[in-house]
Design an enzyme around this catalytic site. Structure first.
Site, PDB file in Angstrom:
ATOM      1  N   PRO A  17      23.913 -13.298  -8.946  1.00 39.76           N
ATOM      2  CA  PRO A  17      24.923 -12.997  -7.920  1.00 39.76           C
ATOM      3  C   PRO A  17      25.093 -14.203  -7.000  1.00 39.76           C
ATOM      4  O   PRO A  17      24.328 -14.399  -6.060  1.00 39.76           O
ATOM      5  CB  PRO A  17      24.318 -11.797  -7.185  1.00 39.76           C
ATOM      6  CG  PRO A  17      22.850 -11.932  -7.389  1.00 39.76           C
ATOM      7  CD  PRO A  17      22.645 -12.594  -8.711  1.00 39.76           C
ATOM      8  N   CYS A 102      18.112 -13.543  -0.226  1.00 39.03           N
ATOM      9  CA  CYS A 102      19.105 -14.448   0.360  1.00 39.03           C
ATOM     10  C   CYS A 102      18.523 -15.111   1.607  1.00 39.03           C
ATOM     11  O   CYS A 102      18.089 -14.424   2.537  1.00 39.03           O
ATOM     12  CB  CYS A 102      20.377 -13.695   0.700  1.00 39.03           C
ATOM     13  SG  CYS A 102      21.658 -14.766   1.402  1.00 39.03           S
ATOM     14  N   LYS A 147      15.739  -8.487  -6.247  1.00 41.29           N
ATOM     15  CA  LYS A 147      15.686  -9.945  -6.375  1.00 41.29           C
ATOM     16  C   LYS A 147      15.064 -10.508  -5.101  1.00 41.29           C
ATOM     17  O   LYS A 147      15.524 -10.217  -3.999  1.00 41.29           O
ATOM     18  CB  LYS A 147      17.076 -10.544  -6.588  1.00 41.29           C
ATOM     19  CG  LYS A 147      17.085 -12.038  -6.880  1.00 41.29           C
ATOM     20  CD  LYS A 147      18.492 -12.517  -7.251  1.00 41.29           C
ATOM     21  CE  LYS A 147      18.471 -13.959  -7.726  1.00 41.29           C
ATOM     22  NZ  LYS A 147      18.188 -14.916  -6.634  1.00 41.29           N
ATOM     23  N   GLY A 210      15.691 -20.072 -10.620  1.00 39.47           N
ATOM     24  CA  GLY A 210      15.539 -21.274  -9.811  1.00 39.47           C
ATOM     25  C   GLY A 210      15.483 -22.538 -10.635  1.00 39.47           C
ATOM     26  O   GLY A 210      14.593 -22.695 -11.480  1.00 39.47           O
ATOM     27  N   ASP A 211      16.449 -23.428 -10.420  1.00 39.22           N
ATOM     28  CA  ASP A 211      16.480 -24.742 -11.073  1.00 39.22           C
ATOM     29  C   ASP A 211      16.649 -24.668 -12.583  1.00 39.22           C
ATOM     30  O   ASP A 211      16.155 -25.531 -13.304  1.00 39.22           O
ATOM     31  CB  ASP A 211      15.217 -25.545 -10.736  1.00 39.22           C
ATOM     32  CG  ASP A 211      15.173 -25.985  -9.285  1.00 39.22           C
ATOM     33  OD1 ASP A 211      16.169 -25.780  -8.573  1.00 39.22           O
ATOM     34  OD2 ASP A 211      14.136 -26.535  -8.854  1.00 39.22           O
ATOM     35  N   GLY A 233      21.939 -19.270 -11.926  1.00 45.00           N
ATOM     36  CA  GLY A 233      22.915 -19.243 -10.843  1.00 45.00           C
ATOM     37  C   GLY A 233      23.755 -20.500 -10.813  1.00 45.00           C
ATOM     38  O   GLY A 233      24.717 -20.653 -11.568  1.00 45.00           O
TER      39      GLY A 233
END
Length: 363
Positions: A17, A102, A147, A210-211, A233
């Site tokens: 998201p 977030c 998440k 992540g990454d 993402g």
């Protein structure tokens, strides 16, 4: 495959998201490119959902081309998150996800997101309320997931224990972004710390995040952390074909080549078509003007193409620019260009040098 409660996904790769960028058009584009097990909506404010705010309803829009669809909600224990979860089920959600990660101030300072990592007991109780409401409303058909990040800061590494508690509360899967809240998107994602969460839970899947910007990063994060799936993402914003290549690598051990320049232009043309279908022309032009520089990072010397899209005043003009760049000699697969990163110490292209132009995005 990846099983999340009663839902079985054909691929363990998920589109994250991405706030401000994960609209219906882009989700469908990534699905059509292949390899996406589920795609998630933008972050949805639970109050705005229940009020019927036009912008939030647009963010939550889904259809038959966008399934399985995860809807991600944010809020805190004082907010109507259980009620918003029921709304999501009634409006097409296959999975309801709670945002606990977030890091941006407007969310994490009072509205939820990573704020939920600072009071884990209260957060677990909130998750249990949402799970009970969703189970009743969907007759067990829709799982609730979460998440999160590793914790607010390195002095408070809560992810492993929180994930175990959430599992006890009925959460069907957890996605872990391997950074601390205070990092925002700086530094490196710690894939090994995601492994601590994998070890802590008993039977639910853990999804690493992540990454992940290249196909090779998918098996790398799975090896290092032991995670069962991977959520992608920012890496997908300029390479929506990333999922297809990564899934092929997982299944066959061989990574297909980068798409040809013509193929990439055709993907952008399809993005234009989807934006025109699901938004107004002004939004579509704004989106393409931002995205073309990211797409261009994977396309070599295409300054004229990028400038032509940026100055175009209509979608017809954008199409004309793109069609003008499709030529017979540009159909060969791109075997040499890595779209992001450079070689890391393990021989895998590094994910940690590629985000300069994306660092200000708010996810």
């Amino acid at each position: 495959m990846l099983r999340i409660g009663p839902v079985t996904l054909d691929s363990p790769l998920l589109l994250a998201p991405i706030a401000g960028h994960c609209d219906l058009a882009f989700r469908i584009l990534c699905r059509e490119e292949g390899g996406v097990g589920a795609a998630y909506t933008d972050l949805l404010n639970c109050h705005a959902i229940l009020r019927g705010t036009r912008r939030t309803l647009d963010l939550a829009a889904t259809n038959g081309l966008d399934q399985p669809c995860g809807m991600q909600l944010y809020g805190n224990s004082q907010d109507p998150l259980p009620e918003a979860a029921l709304w999501a089920i009634d409006h097409g959600a296959t999975i309801v996800d709670i945002n606990m990660g977030c890091p941006v101030d407007k969310v994490a300072k009072k509205h939820g997101g990573s704020l939920l990592l600072r009071d884990c007991a209260n957060t677990t109780a909130l998750a249990e309320r949402i799970v009970r409401a969703v189970e009743r409303h969907s007759a067990g058909r829709v799982p609730v997931t979460a998440k999160m990040r590793l914790g607010w800061d390195p002095e408070h590494p809560v992810a492993a224990q929180l994930a175990r508690d959430l599992e006890s509360a009925g959460i069907a899967a957890v996605t872990v972004h391997g950074r601390w809240t205070v990092q925002l998107f700086s530094g490196q994602a710690d894939w090994a710390r995601i492994g601590e969460v994998v070890s802590a839970v008993r039977s639910i899947p853990v999804i690493g995040n992540g990454d992940v910007t290249l196909p090779e990063h998918v098996p790398a994060i799975m090896r290092e952390s032991g995670c069962h799936g991977v959520m992608i993402g920012r890496g997908a914003l300029r390479t929506p074909w990333l999922f297809r290549r990564a899934l092929a690598l997982l299944r066959t051990g061989e990574c297909p080549p980068e798409p040809s320049l013509n193929a990439k232009i055709r993907t952008i043309l399809r993005h234009v078509e989807l934006l025109e279908r699901y938004s107004d022309e002004r939004h579509a032009l704004d989106c393409l003007r931002k995205r073309i520089s990211w797409y261009g990072k994977t396309m070599g010397h295409v300054k004229g193409l990028k400038e032509g899209v940026r100055v175009a005043e209509s979608l017809a003009a954008v199409r004309a620019v793109l069609h003008d760049w499709i030529r017979p000699d540009r159909d060969a697969p791109d075997l040499g260009r890595a779209p992001l990163g450079s070689a890391g110490p393990d021989g895998c292209p590094s994910p940690h040098v590629s985000y300069n132009d994306l660092a200000m995005l708010k996810f």
